[in-house]
Design a protein around this motif. Structure first.
Motif, PDB file in Angstrom:
ATOM      1  N   PHE A 207       0.812  -1.291   0.015  1.00  0.00           N
ATOM      2  CA  PHE A 207       0.035  -0.130  -0.041  1.00  0.00           C
ATOM      3  C   PHE A 207       0.994   1.272   0.145  1.00  0.00           C
ATOM      4  O   PHE A 207       0.437   2.428  -0.090  1.00  0.00           O
ATOM      5  CB  PHE A 207      -1.102   0.143   1.305  1.00  0.00           C
ATOM      6  CG  PHE A 207      -1.841  -1.097   1.132  1.00  0.00           C
ATOM      7  CD1 PHE A 207      -2.685  -1.282   0.221  1.00  0.00           C
ATOM      8  CD2 PHE A 207      -2.163  -2.122   2.317  1.00  0.00           C
ATOM      9  CE1 PHE A 207      -3.307  -2.420   0.105  1.00  0.00           C
ATOM     10  CE2 PHE A 207      -2.820  -3.146   2.135  1.00  0.00           C
ATOM     11  CZ  PHE A 207      -3.837  -3.260   0.890  1.00  0.00           C
ATOM     12  N   ASN A 217      -5.869   2.932   9.731  1.00  0.00           N
ATOM     13  CA  ASN A 217      -6.885   2.718   8.573  1.00  0.00           C
ATOM     14  C   ASN A 217      -7.569   1.325   8.973  1.00  0.00           C
ATOM     15  O   ASN A 217      -6.653   0.217   9.036  1.00  0.00           O
ATOM     16  CB  ASN A 217      -6.040   2.650   7.127  1.00  0.00           C
ATOM     17  CG  ASN A 217      -6.959   2.261   6.090  1.00  0.00           C
ATOM     18  OD1 ASN A 217      -7.871   1.499   6.056  1.00  0.00           O
ATOM     19  ND2 ASN A 217      -6.721   3.347   5.285  1.00  0.00           N
ATOM     20  N   HIS A 219      -9.443  -0.777   7.438  1.00  0.00           N
ATOM     21  CA  HIS A 219      -9.165  -2.096   6.590  1.00  0.00           C
ATOM     22  C   HIS A 219      -7.740  -2.452   6.695  1.00  0.00           C
ATOM     23  O   HIS A 219      -7.819  -3.749   6.482  1.00  0.00           O
ATOM     24  CB  HIS A 219      -9.799  -1.330   5.149  1.00  0.00           C
ATOM     25  CG  HIS A 219     -10.966  -0.857   5.044  1.00  0.00           C
ATOM     26  ND1 HIS A 219     -12.216  -1.503   5.076  1.00  0.00           N
ATOM     27  CD2 HIS A 219     -11.311   0.716   5.051  1.00  0.00           C
ATOM     28  CE1 HIS A 219     -13.050  -0.321   4.929  1.00  0.00           C
ATOM     29  NE2 HIS A 219     -12.705   0.731   4.894  1.00  0.00           N
ATOM     30  N   PHE A 220      -6.919  -1.616   6.276  1.00  0.00           N
ATOM     31  CA  PHE A 220      -5.636  -2.281   6.610  1.00  0.00           C
ATOM     32  C   PHE A 220      -5.142  -2.866   7.964  1.00  0.00           C
ATOM     33  O   PHE A 220      -4.792  -3.912   8.183  1.00  0.00           O
ATOM     34  CB  PHE A 220      -4.452  -1.342   6.412  1.00  0.00           C
ATOM     35  CG  PHE A 220      -4.647  -0.504   5.213  1.00  0.00           C
ATOM     36  CD1 PHE A 220      -4.945  -0.979   4.053  1.00  0.00           C
ATOM     37  CD2 PHE A 220      -4.084   0.624   4.861  1.00  0.00           C
ATOM     38  CE1 PHE A 220      -5.207  -0.464   2.740  1.00  0.00           C
ATOM     39  CE2 PHE A 220      -3.832   1.284   3.616  1.00  0.00           C
ATOM     40  CZ  PHE A 220      -4.667   0.695   2.546  1.00  0.00           C
TER      41      PHE A 220
ATOM     42  N   LYS B 298     -10.834  -5.588   1.311  1.00  0.00           N
ATOM     43  CA  LYS B 298     -10.167  -4.721   2.489  1.00  0.00           C
ATOM     44  C   LYS B 298      -9.312  -3.776   1.720  1.00  0.00           C
ATOM     45  O   LYS B 298      -9.116  -2.630   2.360  1.00  0.00           O
ATOM     46  CB  LYS B 298      -9.874  -5.568   3.461  1.00  0.00           C
ATOM     47  CG  LYS B 298     -10.769  -6.337   4.201  1.00  0.00           C
ATOM     48  CD  LYS B 298     -10.945  -6.658   5.658  1.00  0.00           C
ATOM     49  CE  LYS B 298     -11.968  -6.908   6.193  1.00  0.00           C
ATOM     50  NZ  LYS B 298     -12.331  -8.490   6.050  1.00  0.00           N
ATOM     51  N   SER B 299      -8.394  -4.337   0.934  1.00  0.00           N
ATOM     52  CA  SER B 299      -7.338  -3.486   0.268  1.00  0.00           C
ATOM     53  C   SER B 299      -7.855  -2.049  -0.384  1.00  0.00           C
ATOM     54  O   SER B 299      -7.585  -1.245  -0.103  1.00  0.00           O
ATOM     55  CB  SER B 299      -6.539  -4.243  -0.434  1.00  0.00           C
ATOM     56  OG  SER B 299      -6.045  -5.456   0.061  1.00  0.00           O
ATOM     57  N   SER B 301     -10.657  -0.977  -0.076  1.00  0.00           N
ATOM     58  CA  SER B 301     -11.333  -0.224   0.831  1.00  0.00           C
ATOM     59  C   SER B 301     -10.566   1.003   1.387  1.00  0.00           C
ATOM     60  O   SER B 301     -10.639   2.092   1.723  1.00  0.00           O
ATOM     61  CB  SER B 301     -12.318  -0.757   1.805  1.00  0.00           C
ATOM     62  OG  SER B 301     -13.380  -1.576   1.175  1.00  0.00           O
ATOM     63  N   GLY B 302      -9.343   0.289   1.858  1.00  0.00           N
ATOM     64  CA  GLY B 302      -8.447   0.784   2.480  1.00  0.00           C
ATOM     65  C   GLY B 302      -7.672   2.064   1.824  1.00  0.00           C
ATOM     66  O   GLY B 302      -7.515   3.089   2.207  1.00  0.00           O
ATOM     67  N   MET B 303      -7.350   1.847   0.474  1.00  0.00           N
ATOM     68  CA  MET B 303      -6.784   2.614  -0.155  1.00  0.00           C
ATOM     69  C   MET B 303      -7.548   3.738  -0.528  1.00  0.00           C
ATOM     70  O   MET B 303      -7.291   4.967  -0.836  1.00  0.00           O
ATOM     71  CB  MET B 303      -6.642   2.007  -1.801  1.00  0.00           C
ATOM     72  CG  MET B 303      -5.499   0.816  -1.362  1.00  0.00           C
ATOM     73  SD  MET B 303      -5.228  -0.102  -2.822  1.00  0.00           S
ATOM     74  CE  MET B 303      -4.466   0.909  -4.155  1.00  0.00           C
ATOM     75  N   GLN B 305      -9.703   4.867   1.655  1.00  0.00           N
ATOM     76  CA  GLN B 305      -9.600   5.700   2.838  1.00  0.00           C
ATOM     77  C   GLN B 305      -8.339   6.491   2.897  1.00  0.00           C
ATOM     78  O   GLN B 305      -8.397   7.694   3.475  1.00  0.00           O
ATOM     79  CB  GLN B 305      -9.678   4.947   3.926  1.00  0.00           C
ATOM     80  CG  GLN B 305     -10.050   5.477   5.305  1.00  0.00           C
ATOM     81  CD  GLN B 305     -10.416   4.391   6.217  1.00  0.00           C
ATOM     82  OE1 GLN B 305     -11.228   3.522   6.111  1.00  0.00           O
ATOM     83  NE2 GLN B 305      -9.610   4.536   7.351  1.00  0.00           N
ATOM     84  N   VAL B 306      -7.160   6.049   2.259  1.00  0.00           N
ATOM     85  CA  VAL B 306      -5.862   6.712   2.157  1.00  0.00           C
ATOM     86  C   VAL B 306      -6.076   7.936   1.253  1.00  0.00           C
ATOM     87  O   VAL B 306      -5.494   9.009   1.648  1.00  0.00           O
ATOM     88  CB  VAL B 306      -4.651   5.898   1.724  1.00  0.00           C
ATOM     89  CG1 VAL B 306      -3.553   6.681   1.417  1.00  0.00           C
ATOM     90  CG2 VAL B 306      -4.648   4.587   2.635  1.00  0.00           C
TER      91      VAL B 306
END
Lengths: 309, 309
Positions: A207, A217, A219-220, B298-299, B301-303, B305-306
């Motif tokens: 990431f 985060n 999700h992470f 999840k990856s 979704s997390g990205m 968020q970033v």
């Protein structure tokens, strides 16, 4: 010649350090600082020349120190009382013939690799002792003869086979900013480090985020938890306790970019094989599915391939 | 007024298109080209003004065509013979009150979403018919009133509920470069598209690679295979057949950067919820583990968020 160590402890070690990377040069700096004899062995002859010619420059906090060191290409390796193996795990195989040539019943080997793939090599005998270590300092090599310490942690060491007076070592190596802790159970020590690395390193590399983002985060964090769950199950460690440790490391190093991330960013080979690759292999051997570890293992392996293309 | 459609087929449709994105404008272009009446409904009033004022500019191959269209903000939606829903799945909920206000037993709804999360909405009755469609064209919106077709594929449609003469549609909508294929089984049609999307889209977004890289990189291909395996098992599709289809799409679109990748690159919300999120939910409901889909879900979704942070 610097006699500090002998004066202080009546004991001056003859130490060989194999590997001119960040960890090798960090150990060389602290060993010189404690007054020991240090010889560094590098893969590239140019680096050895640079180290011998210009000295080892060590940036630490705001200060800069310079040490005179002996350095030679690995082909010229000779016997030492203590030989510190500070290369990446995937470089150990190439090193094996050189180590054989200096194997002596008086010499101790200290392995400082991440992961657990190198554990197989521990079975070799003919050495006085084999010691495993895990390094929690952060260090970055700036050039062939310059390093900067980027994080202050500790080194944990543990006797694997043979006999070695680790307490004497600890007393002589230990110095300000360089604490050494002795552990009874080397397997547990390496396993715990592996669990921390298997979650943080590949996710930050995939990431492209600093360590802290994995925690902040949702999700992470969830992915990290799944990876830790698989690894602790496989390695018979307490999941809850290890999760707390992973969280603590993430917090403590929240601004850091992991070595795996910087390896990927610089198109270098990573330690994915030694870390998640080891867990995937162990999962396969034991018929225990580890899909989250498998995912990051294949991801980082694939990213290495993209970098090379 | 353009009477082409009526002259040609004795039939001119009154079509409303909800959504001023790439797919909505692509359909508007081809429908105007075929001589139908087209009204576009947009979320932003400025886009509607721009479309009405400056016309719809359509870049296709080397040529540029310009169509006069009526466009209004979604608040002004009125009844149409055919209403094409060309918004992202995650925008459907906000749309629901507007659709209710124009629900008529004479009107047909055509849903063009990716994923299968919108399948729940198919149960709504009071419409003449509900039709599902999947679009295999590539299109990119250049500005509020300009699009370019970047890939030529086809549109597949299938009747979900009610009665609709799809064959008449097909005859009237079908034109050069815009083939329409009728499928008997809407569920299978959407499932198959989902399988293609669930593997290609998130992996290209995570690894920031064009579609072809997933095929030519062993490690990525292996991950794609695992995702397809889970999805086909869950959706009762033939794994081998679907894998061949995924490979074919990857090859056919090897230079393309997927919409999920470009969404991530532009810090936009992706369709991950509708695609892998749907599979993860279905897996949970059925107690079938889908870790590889969960990982990419999840990856991404997390990205997202970033990107927002």
């Amino acid at each position: 010649m610097n006699e500090t160590a002998k004066e202080k402890w009546g004991y001056k070690m003859d130490v060989g350090i194999v590997g001119g990377g960040a960890i090798g040069l960090l150990f060389a700096s602290y060993l010189k600082r404690a007054g020991h004899m240090v010889t560094i062995y590098t893969k590239r002859a140019e680096q050895a020349m640079k180290l011998t010619g210009e000295g080892l420059v060590f940036h630490r906090g705001g200060s800069v120190e310079k040490y005179h060191v002996e350095a030679f290409p690995i082909e010229q390796i000779r016997e030492h009382e203590l030989l510190i193996i500070a290369v990446k795990q995937y470089q150990l195989e190439d090193l094996s013939p050189y180590l054989k040539s200096v194997k002596k019943p008086e010499s101790t080997l200290l392995y400082l690799q991440n992961g657990m793939g190198h554990v197989k090599g521990f079975k070799e005998n003919g050495w006085h002792a084999i010691v495993a270590g895990v390094v929690e300092h952060g260090a970055k090599r700036m050039s062939d003869h310059e390093i900067v310490q980027t994080g202050f942690g500790k080194t944990k060491i543990s006797l694997v086979t043979g006999q070695s007076d680790l307490h004497r070592w600890t007393a002589t190596l230990h110095n300000k900013g360089f604490p050494i802790e002795i552990k009874d159970n080397w397997h547990e020590m390496l396993s715990r480090k592996l669990v921390v690395n298997c979650a943080i390193n590949p996710l930050t590399a995939i990431f492209k985020v600093p360590n802290g983002e994995l925690l902040y985060n949702d999700h992470f964090q969830n992915l990290m938890k799944k990876i830790v769950k698989e690894a602790t199950f496989l390695l018979h460690l307490d999941e809850r306790e290890m999760w707390d440790e992973v969280v603590a490391v993430c917090k403590y190093t929240e601004q850091n970019r992991s070595s795996m991330l910087t390896d990927i960013e610089n198109n270098r080979k990573t330690e994915i094989e030694a870390i998640n690759g080891f867990l995937v292999e162990k999962g396969n051997e034991n018929n225990i599915p580890v899909p989250y570890n498998d995912f990051v293992y294949k991801s980082v392996s694939g990213m290495e391939q993209v970098g090379k293309a």
